[in-house]
Design a protein around this motif. Sequence first.
Motif, short mmCIF file in Angstrom:
data_model
loop_
_atom_site.label_atom_id
_atom_site.label_comp_id
_atom_site.label_asym_id
_atom_site.label_seq_id
_atom_site.Cartn_x
_atom_site.Cartn_y
_atom_site.Cartn_z
N ARG A 123 45.68 24.79 29.54
CA ARG A 123 46.12 24.66 30.50
C ARG A 123 46.38 26.47 30.93
O ARG A 123 46.04 25.77 32.50
CB ARG A 123 47.82 24.77 30.30
N GLN A 124 46.45 27.53 30.73
CA GLN A 124 45.94 29.05 31.49
C GLN A 124 45.06 29.39 32.11
O GLN A 124 44.80 29.85 33.17
CB GLN A 124 46.57 30.06 30.12
N LYS A 125 43.75 27.95 31.38
CA LYS A 125 43.09 28.21 32.14
C LYS A 125 42.28 27.79 34.08
O LYS A 125 42.01 27.75 34.61
CB LYS A 125 41.47 27.68 31.11
N GLU A 126 43.30 26.39 33.46
CA GLU A 126 43.69 26.29 35.08
C GLU A 126 44.16 26.75 35.56
O GLU A 126 44.10 26.52 37.06
CB GLU A 126 43.98 24.30 34.66
N LEU A 127 45.05 27.32 35.74
CA LEU A 127 45.76 28.05 36.05
C LEU A 127 45.22 29.76 36.40
O LEU A 127 46.15 29.93 37.97
CB LEU A 127 47.34 28.09 35.53
N PHE A 128 44.79 30.18 35.90
CA PHE A 128 43.90 31.17 35.98
C PHE A 128 43.42 30.76 37.00
O PHE A 128 42.89 31.32 38.43
CB PHE A 128 43.32 31.98 34.94
N GLU A 129 42.44 29.49 36.74
CA GLU A 129 41.24 29.58 38.38
C GLU A 129 42.35 28.59 39.35
O GLU A 129 41.39 29.01 40.99
CB GLU A 129 40.51 28.17 37.87
N LYS A 130 43.40 28.25 39.35
CA LYS A 130 43.57 28.52 41.30
C LYS A 130 44.44 29.73 40.92
O LYS A 130 45.00 29.47 42.10
CB LYS A 130 44.98 27.36 40.98
N GLY A 131 44.67 30.89 40.21
CA GLY A 131 45.30 32.00 40.74
C GLY A 131 46.69 31.93 40.59
O GLY A 131 47.11 33.09 41.42
N VAL A 132 46.90 31.26 39.59
CA VAL A 132 49.06 31.12 40.16
C VAL A 132 49.06 32.27 38.81
O VAL A 132 50.15 33.13 38.84
CB VAL A 132 49.41 29.76 39.07
N ILE A 133 48.26 32.59 37.59
CA ILE A 133 48.22 32.91 36.52
C ILE A 133 47.88 34.74 36.90
O ILE A 133 46.53 34.36 37.30
CB ILE A 133 48.68 32.82 35.27
N SER A 134 47.66 35.58 36.52
CA SER A 134 46.93 37.35 35.81
C SER A 134 45.34 36.91 34.37
O SER A 134 46.54 35.66 34.21
CB SER A 134 47.76 38.06 35.98
N ALA A 135 44.68 37.41 35.37
CA ALA A 135 43.60 37.55 34.33
C ALA A 135 43.88 38.03 32.45
O ALA A 135 44.02 37.57 31.93
CB ALA A 135 42.72 38.27 34.51
N ASN A 136 44.80 39.26 33.40
CA ASN A 136 45.83 39.29 31.98
C ASN A 136 46.57 38.27 30.66
O ASN A 136 45.93 38.10 29.46
CB ASN A 136 46.93 40.94 31.92
N GLU A 137 47.49 37.63 31.55
CA GLU A 137 47.78 36.35 31.22
C GLU A 137 46.87 35.41 30.05
O GLU A 137 46.98 34.67 29.01
CB GLU A 137 48.88 35.36 32.26
N PHE A 138 45.95 35.01 30.95
CA PHE A 138 44.48 34.25 30.56
C PHE A 138 44.11 34.65 29.35
O PHE A 138 44.02 34.27 28.73
CB PHE A 138 43.53 33.86 31.73
N ASP A 139 43.91 36.22 29.57
CA ASP A 139 43.27 36.53 28.48
C ASP A 139 44.06 36.75 26.98
O ASP A 139 43.60 36.10 26.08
CB ASP A 139 42.95 38.00 28.49
#
Length: 387
Positions: A130-146
């Motif tokens: 889920r975090q990966k999809e949100l990161f690819e859409k620019g919803v969450i920051s790179a830090n949260e994805f990491d």
Amino acid sequence: MKKTGTIIVLAGIGIFFVLSMFWLYSKNSEDPVIYATESPSKNTIIKKTVATGSIVPKEEVLIKPNISGIIDEIFVQAGDVIQSGDLIAKVKVVPNVNSLSSAKNNINSARTQVETARLALESQKSIYERQKELFEKGVISANEFDNAQLSYNQAQQRYNQEKVGLSGAQQTFDIVKTGTTSGLGTSANTEIRATVSGMVLDVPVKTGNQVIEANNFNDGTTIATLADVNRMIFEGKVDESEVGKIAEGLPLEITVGAIENKNFDAILDYIAPKGVSENGAIQFEIKGTLNKKDTTFIRAGLSANASIILARADSVLSVKEALIQYDPKTQKPFVEVETGEQQFERKDVELGISDGINVEIKSGVSEGDKIKVWNQIKAAPDFSKSQ
């Protein structure tokens, strides 16, 4: 009366005279005393002392099991020659109930931990996706994805560790139950193999006997004894009165009672620094390595005698020690050498080593001399005169 006494005195004088003449005649008619002679000869003289003992292998290897159980099958017998790695016996494991129960509980616990780690991994995987999809859409920051990716990787690593723990628990359970398990090679199995090459000297166990593994608290049960029978030694004991005469490096002549007309050479390479009291006498252990130049088979444990050669003189002039006399004042040795018919002259001699029967003559006499023998003999009667 006076006349009668005179006659008696004269008769006594006459009888005494007759007896005296008869005694003188008998002495003069005795055979003359004759001394025999012996000449020195060249001999090899060996001064030695004897030790009793037995022939044993230089090194014996005791084969013990690495797991406790019952002998299921034996593949060798005493006298067999085997190589390192050859199968000697198989052990059937009889599991201990307490150990088996504990190992089974460990498996159940490990399975629970694996299942817990699997569920956590699936949860972290869903969050990561889920975090990966949100990161690819620019919803969450790179830090949260990491952070989500890190948690997923940690969950996956924990799951793998728990699987390894389950595998270890299963292996432990298999070892307790059967004595072997996959993946450990020969470090934990029921096959007992030779660790060295040699001859099997003894197999003290039989099929069905219980055996114990060697550990810090127990020497373990010996399944077989191996040794290289081509490397044998003499083990014996010498008395304290003889130990001062010997030294390491002296040659030995070994005679084995069971092998007639055969001597074996050896070298004395060990003398015990401490004696042991046996039957009121102090005995010192000695060892000598046999130099086997032939193929004669010597069985381990055979009784043997070792002649320890203290000194040796080859082809030297010698005489019987009984012919040697000693001056009562100077205690110097001498012999009497024949110079004429039953005429002898004293000659001082210098002695060398002795074996108790013959003694070496270094100087004083030569090989052709005739030495007086002190046993008196009478001349042989001449029967030709009576014929």
